[in-house]
Design an enzyme around this catalytic site. Structure first.
Site, PDB file in Angstrom:
ATOM      1  N   ASP A 148      36.791 -52.132 -25.986  1.00  0.00           N
ATOM      2  CA  ASP A 148      38.109 -52.183 -26.587  1.00  0.00           C
ATOM      3  C   ASP A 148      39.061 -51.277 -25.813  1.00  0.00           C
ATOM      4  O   ASP A 148      38.873 -51.078 -24.609  1.00  0.00           O
ATOM      5  CB  ASP A 148      37.988 -51.778 -28.073  1.00  0.00           C
ATOM      6  CG  ASP A 148      39.017 -52.477 -28.946  1.00  0.00           C
ATOM      7  OD1 ASP A 148      40.214 -52.232 -28.756  1.00  0.00           O
ATOM      8  OD2 ASP A 148      38.624 -53.273 -29.831  1.00  0.00           O
ATOM      9  N   HIS A 222      43.908 -49.494 -31.193  1.00  0.00           N
ATOM     10  CA  HIS A 222      43.083 -50.664 -31.509  1.00  0.00           C
ATOM     11  C   HIS A 222      41.587 -50.348 -31.461  1.00  0.00           C
ATOM     12  O   HIS A 222      40.833 -50.685 -32.375  1.00  0.00           O
ATOM     13  CB  HIS A 222      43.444 -51.769 -30.518  1.00  0.00           C
ATOM     14  CG  HIS A 222      42.900 -53.112 -30.839  1.00  0.00           C
ATOM     15  ND1 HIS A 222      41.633 -53.496 -30.483  1.00  0.00           N
ATOM     16  CD2 HIS A 222      43.451 -54.171 -31.473  1.00  0.00           C
ATOM     17  CE1 HIS A 222      41.441 -54.752 -30.873  1.00  0.00           C
ATOM     18  NE2 HIS A 222      42.531 -55.186 -31.485  1.00  0.00           N
ATOM     19  N   SER A 549      40.451 -59.494 -34.476  1.00  0.00           N
ATOM     20  CA  SER A 549      40.016 -58.192 -33.937  1.00  0.00           C
ATOM     21  C   SER A 549      39.453 -57.304 -35.034  1.00  0.00           C
ATOM     22  O   SER A 549      38.584 -56.485 -34.770  1.00  0.00           O
ATOM     23  CB  SER A 549      41.211 -57.445 -33.341  1.00  0.00           C
ATOM     24  OG  SER A 549      41.429 -57.809 -32.023  1.00  0.00           O
TER      25      SER A 549
END
Ligand code: NAG
Ligand code: NAG
Ligand code: NAG
Ligand code: NAG
Ligand code: NAG
Ligand code: NAG
Length: 770
Positions: A148, A222, A549
């Site tokens: 990620d 994220h 996600s």
């Protein structure tokens, strides 16, 4: 000497080729391992061999060019664990010589993947902080590799209190770099690495250190969010500015995290992703979690599919997000049969708002803004808010302060971020904002961390607001904020969640399952504004995001949990357990519906796959559908892959059987995708399945079929009687198309369930008339 030996393996002849454009770019080069002589390819290190290849193509192209100056090829990465080959920065001319190297399979130009948060990356949401299973045994050593945007190591979600020492099979490291040192890893975050060679080449510039940390540290939030969802430690009283209060924890808080930073401010290149997957496999991860992807393509040219195949073969389950390209059909990505492909849906936790129009009508919306109710204020939209077309979207600078001051502005979603629209309204002096959904966004309601009183509205309410704001003489509106509520019907499928049928592998239903991906609360770096706005000075430790996600790491975490309970299960068995025990009814007992529809139409297996994951049932599924590497190789044969395509995917020579009739539908998948021609009178197909008993040693199952429209289904035998654990029994299922011609491109759905006194092992059926 070595160079000369190498030449023997080449089949090239120098030809008087015309000059080729000499622009370099990165290629991911696949080499057939079986064609490389053992003497050169030493057991564990192919790097020298790849370096010879690079030297050779460099020499050869220099000779051809004579005095001309050429750029030398550059080896970026070598791949040996989950695929075989390398990434190199090459010119067209280098490529020409590379083509002549024995064992060369393909050179795929490097590509950018993106993270799978929804189109505008700016929204918040809230996951219920429920611990899906309490950890009874803290000495668990399952490791989840998260590819990620990196990680914020100091976050309380990654503290290691109560954890046993780092698992002994772990071979990874904690990379040093900008604001990151080896002491940032602990017994929870056991490894961290970063990959950017491919990214820098792709953009032709160095990482910009004012926006990215040149280290595993997360500059986007994220990666911190997804890693904590998969395996964050228990954090009491987690909340977003007082909303969504509760205990936050990953799916399996005793699992360990290894963070592989592959995504930077402009995306993630495949060459970096591959390098990280390759390394993660040799580091010793048990599960890989990838909340990123690019457009669907055939498995042999899809880097994530290729590396996942290698990982799966080594017993590592790879979970990937399905993508956020819904509600359009056939948008599902990361759909290789060996990948766990995850769709996104809501939970019952909402952040409701109420919008009241001057005509008395009121609607429910959603927001993370939690201030006082606005007064009943003038409502402006489009032309009444600014002179350009952009005013409708509230693009920066498009609103006219004279028209907007003190009013509520209605803004269409799209083009710029949702919180950015709010910033524009605020800058122009507006007092509030209503975000409008278009028909494709349906009734999907994101809860965003707005910096002014603002709310989103579903598509049907939005349509009324649009016409009211344009037709009423003096349109007005007010917005009130109701905090955090529970008890909405859930799950409901997110409109953004990418859908099947898969264009690449129509023989399996994709996605596989759905998991929470709308308004998910998880860890957040305090340095990054929750709304992504520079002007927003709020600091939060938890933020709320939506996207596949967010749903993917839920499944990665649950897969780790199953792995810790059943050490000997293959990735396919874990997938099977998650799929056959998933549910298709919501918390009110009604079938799961779809936010993309404004008349609460039902979601299908092309939206949620087998259903919503159910970790408790998945830990004890009764039967599993296992798949071996050989089964996948036969599957490649059945879909007519060439021997070099198979070599590329599997790193081995495999000869397809000429005798056996191979059908793609015979892959031992825990669901059924059946394709019929649209005028298939009396057509039928029969598929075989093998189930393995992992429930009670002595058990008997009877089949129950819910027939799809237009098809009759027969199963042979209709009863399975097991005598011991681990026993395998097979059955055949025949799908018989009844009735007249069907409309091409339509589908019908059903299910096949093996029922015992204790278990229900359910497989969805999707029939498509082509
Ligand atoms: C790096 O990013 C900053 C902030 O966006 C920008 O101002 C600067 O010009 C960038 N530097 C380079 C070398 O691109
Ligand atoms: C919603 O319903 C209206 C009529 O009730 C229809 O015109 C529109 O197409 C529908 N939108 C979707 C996405 O179904
Ligand atoms: C509601 O959904 C069904 C099934 O998708 C569709 O056939 C019907 O036309 C829809 N009705 C409206 C009013 O949108
Ligand atoms: C593979 O080739 C066979 C024989 O040509 C053909 O019947 C079949 O439809 C092909 N399958 C696929 C998936 O292309
Ligand atoms: C389909 O099968 C039925 C019964 O087996 C038979 O009566 C019918 O003629 C068949 N239809 C066609 C088009 O072959
Ligand atoms: C399933 O069909 C195959 C091929 O026709 C056959 O060999 C096998 O015996 C059948 N299995 C069962 C359980 O009926």
């Amino acid at each position: 000497m070595i160079f000369r030996t190498l030449v023997l393996f080449l089949t090239f002849m120098v030809t008087n080729s015309t000059a080729l454009a000499d622009q370099q770019q990165t290629y991911i080069v696949h080499i057939d391992k079986t064609k490389i002589r053992a003497s050169i390819h030493s057991q564990d290190n192919s790097k020298p061999w790849f370096e010879f290849i690079i030297d050779f193509i460099s020499e050869a192209s220099m000779q051809e060019d004579g005095e001309e100056e050429t750029l030398a090829p550059q080896l970026l990465y070598t791949y040996e664990t989950s695929m075989f080959g390398f990434a190199a920065h090459l010119s067209k001319k280098h490529l020409k010589y590379l083509n002549q190297v024995e064992g060369f399979l393909s050179a795929i130009p490097d590509e950018l993947s993106t993270l799978h948060t929804t189109y505008t990356p700016h929204f918040l949401g809230l996951r219920s902080g429920r611990t899906l299973m309490t950890a009874s045994n803290l000495a668990i050593d399952v490791i989840i590799g998260v590819l990620d945007s990196g990680i914020w190591p100091e976050h309380t979600s990654f503290q290691d209190s109560g954890l046993s020492p780092v698992p002994s099979h772990w071979k990874g490291v904690c990379d040093k770099g900008t604001k990151f040192s080896s002491s940032n890893c602990n017994k929870k975050l056991i490894g961290a690495r970063s990959y950017f060679k491919g990214y820098e080449k792709y953009f032709g510039r160095k990482i910009n250190e004012t926006v990215d940390y040149l280290s595993p540290r997360d500059s986007q939030g994220h990666g911190t969010h997804t890693a904590s969802t998969a395996a964050g430690n228990v954090v009491k009283n987690a909340n977003f500015l007082g909303q969504a209060k509760g205990t936050a924890t990953g799916m399996r808080y005793t699992s360990r995290i290894a963070a592989y930073k592959v995504c930077w401010s402009s995306g993630c290149t495949n060459s970096d992703v591959l390098a990280a997957m390759d390394q993660a496999v040799s580091d010793g991860v048990d599960v890989l979690s990838l909340s990123l992807g690019s457009i669907p393509k055939p498995f042999y040219s899809d880097s994530i599919a290729i590396a996942s195949f290698g990982a799966t073969e080594k017993g590592i389950l790879v979970a990937c997000s399905a993508g956020n390209s819904g509600p359009f059909p056939s948008t599902v990505g990361n759909g290789a049969p060996w990948i766990m492909t995850v769709a996104a849906s809501s939970t019952d936790r909402t952040f409701p708002t109420k919008v009241k129009l001057g005509n008395g009508q009121s609607f429910k919306g959603s927001s993370l803004y939690q201030g006082k109710k606005t007064k009943q204020l003038s409502l402006v939209y489009g032309k009444s808010a600014g002179t350009t077309k952009e005013a409708q979207y509230c693009i920066g600078g498009s609103l006219d302060p004279k028209l907007v001051h003190g009013k509520i502005v209605a803004c269409e979603k799209g083009i710029n971020g949702r919180t950015e629209k709010g910033e524009e309204v605020k800058v122009a002096g507006g007092a509030g904002m209503i975000l409008l959904n278009n028909e494709y966004q349906g009734e999907e309601l994101f809860a965003d961390p707005h910096i002014l009183p603002a709310t989103s509205l579903g598509a049907s309410a939005s349509e009324i607001v649009r016409s009211y704001s344009q037709s009423a003489k003096k349109p007005t509106a007010s917005i009130s904020f109701m905090g955090t509520r529970f008890g909405d019907p859930a799950p409901v499928m997110a409109a953004f969640s990418s859908r099947g049928p898969s264009l690449v592998g129509p023989d399996v239903i994709k996605p596989d399952v759905t998991a929470p991906g709308v308004n998910i609360l998880a860890a957040w770096p305090p340095k990054i504004s929750p709304s992504f706005l520079k002007s927003d000075k709020r600091k939060v430790l938890f933020n709320i995001l939506s996207g596949t996600s967010m749903s993917c790491p839920h499944v990665s975490g649950i897969a780790a949990l199953l792995k810790s309970l059943h050490k000997d299960w293959s990735p396919a068995a874990i997938k099977s357990a998650l799929m056959t025990t998933s549910y298709t009814l919501n918390n009110k007992g009604a079938p799961i519906s779809d936010m993309a529809s404004n008349n609460s139409s039902l979601a299908t297996p092309f939206v949620f796959g087998s259903g919503h994951v159910n970790p408790v049932s998945a830990s004890d599924p009764g039967l599993v559908y296992d798949i071996s590497t050989k089964d996948y190789l036969n599957y490649f044969c059945s879909i007519n892959y060439t021997s070099s395509q198979i070599a590329l995917l599997s790193r081995r020579k495999f000869v397809c059987s000429k005798k056996a009739v191979l059908q793609a539908g015979d892959l031992n998948y825990p669901s059924f995708a059946v394709l019929f021609g649209r005028s298939a009178f009396n057509a039928s197909v029969t598929y075989m399945r093998v189930v393995t008993n992992v429930g009670k040693s002595k058990s008997s199952y009877a089949v129950k079929v819910e027939q799809p429209n237009g098809v009759s289904v027969s199963v042979e035998p209709r009863k399975l009687k097991f005598e011991k654990l681990g026993q395998k029994l097979s059955y055949n299922v025949t799908f018989f198309a009844t009735g007249g011609p069907k409309v091409g491109g339509t589908s019908s759905f059903g299910s096949l369930i093996w029922v015992s006194d204790r278990y229900k092992v359910r497989s969805p059926i999707a029939i498509t008339w082509q």
